[in-house]
Design a protein around this motif. Structure first.
Motif, PDB file in Angstrom:
ATOM      1  N   LEU A   1       0.844  -1.190   0.000  1.00 56.76           N
ATOM      2  CA  LEU A   1       0.000   0.000   0.000  1.00 56.76           C
ATOM      3  C   LEU A   1       0.881   1.242   0.000  1.00 56.76           C
ATOM      4  CD1 LEU A   1      -2.741  -0.910   2.631  1.00 56.76           C
ATOM      5  CD2 LEU A   1      -2.943  -0.916   0.143  1.00 56.76           C
TER       6      LEU A   1
ATOM      7  N   GLN B   1      -7.815  -2.238   5.139  1.00 56.07           N
ATOM      8  CA  GLN B   1      -6.888  -2.673   4.094  1.00 56.07           C
ATOM      9  C   GLN B   1      -7.607  -2.929   2.770  1.00 56.07           C
ATOM     10  OE1 GLN B   1      -3.660  -5.389   5.532  1.00 56.07           O
ATOM     11  NE2 GLN B   1      -4.835  -5.238   7.432  1.00 56.07           N
TER      12      GLN B   1
ATOM     13  N   PRO C   1      -6.742   0.519  -1.229  1.00 56.76           N
ATOM     14  CA  PRO C   1      -6.330   0.670  -2.629  1.00 56.76           C
ATOM     15  C   PRO C   1      -7.220   1.629  -3.424  1.00 56.76           C
ATOM     16  CG  PRO C   1      -6.178  -1.620  -1.986  1.00 56.76           C
ATOM     17  CD  PRO C   1      -6.875  -0.899  -0.858  1.00 56.76           C
TER      18      PRO C   1
END
Length: 170
Positions: free
Chosen positions: A112, A160, A164
């Motif tokens: 990330l 998480q 993105p």
């Protein structure tokens, strides 16, 4: 998760968000000379609601997701929060040195941005000089013992999963 629990959980985030926002205003930029950009000007971060868009919020929170907060406590930091009966997503965007909040309990997260770590108060992602603090609250009925650990693990997994899409907008 009951509405009361969601309000309680959102209230907890709002308290921690308010603390983060008050800290965000602590870093004052030194006056710059004409023609020379200050560090504050060089690290202008994207608007948090440009990162956490309505489309992204509805993708994870459903069609009922509504904007709850679009705050700009200073020219360098912004906060955006969407919520629905499924939970809430909050994003704080600003210079990394103002957004990052490491504790001794953090774990690195690979893949990330340029750097990322997950801690008790959320996911922190650095991309260049910019940082995002991502906090996801998922719906739950209980919050103690194993149930609390399960909710925390689910929230971290959700952070998480959402990251993105947010980084793509950063």
């Amino acid at each position: 998760m009951t509405v009361t629990t969601l309000r309680f959980a959102s209230g907890l985030w709002l308290v921690s968000g308010a603390a983060m926002l008050s800290l965000a205003g602590c870093g004052k930029a030194a006056p710059s000379q004409p023609g020379i950009r200050s560090k504050a000007e060089a690290t202008a971060a994207p608007n948090a609601c440009g990162v956490l868009t309505e489309t992204v919020a509805k993708k994870y929170l459903g069609a009922a997701a509504v904007l709850k907060q679009d705050a700009h406590p200073n020219p360098r930091v912004s906060l955006c929060q969407y919520a629905s009966d499924r939970g809430a997503i909050s994003v704080l965007s600003g210079p990394w040195e103002m957004v990052d909040s490491k504790t001794g309990q953090d774990t690195p997260v690979a893949g990330l941005g340029d750097e990322a770590h997950l801690g008790p108060i959320g996911l922190f992602v650095r991309k260049g000089d910019h940082g995002l603090s991502i906090d996801v609250i998922t719906a739950s009925g209980e919050f103690w013992g194993k149930a609390a650990d399960d909710v925390t693990a689910r929230n971290h997994a959700a952070e998480q999963k959402v990251a993105p899409d947010l980084i793509a907008n950063d």
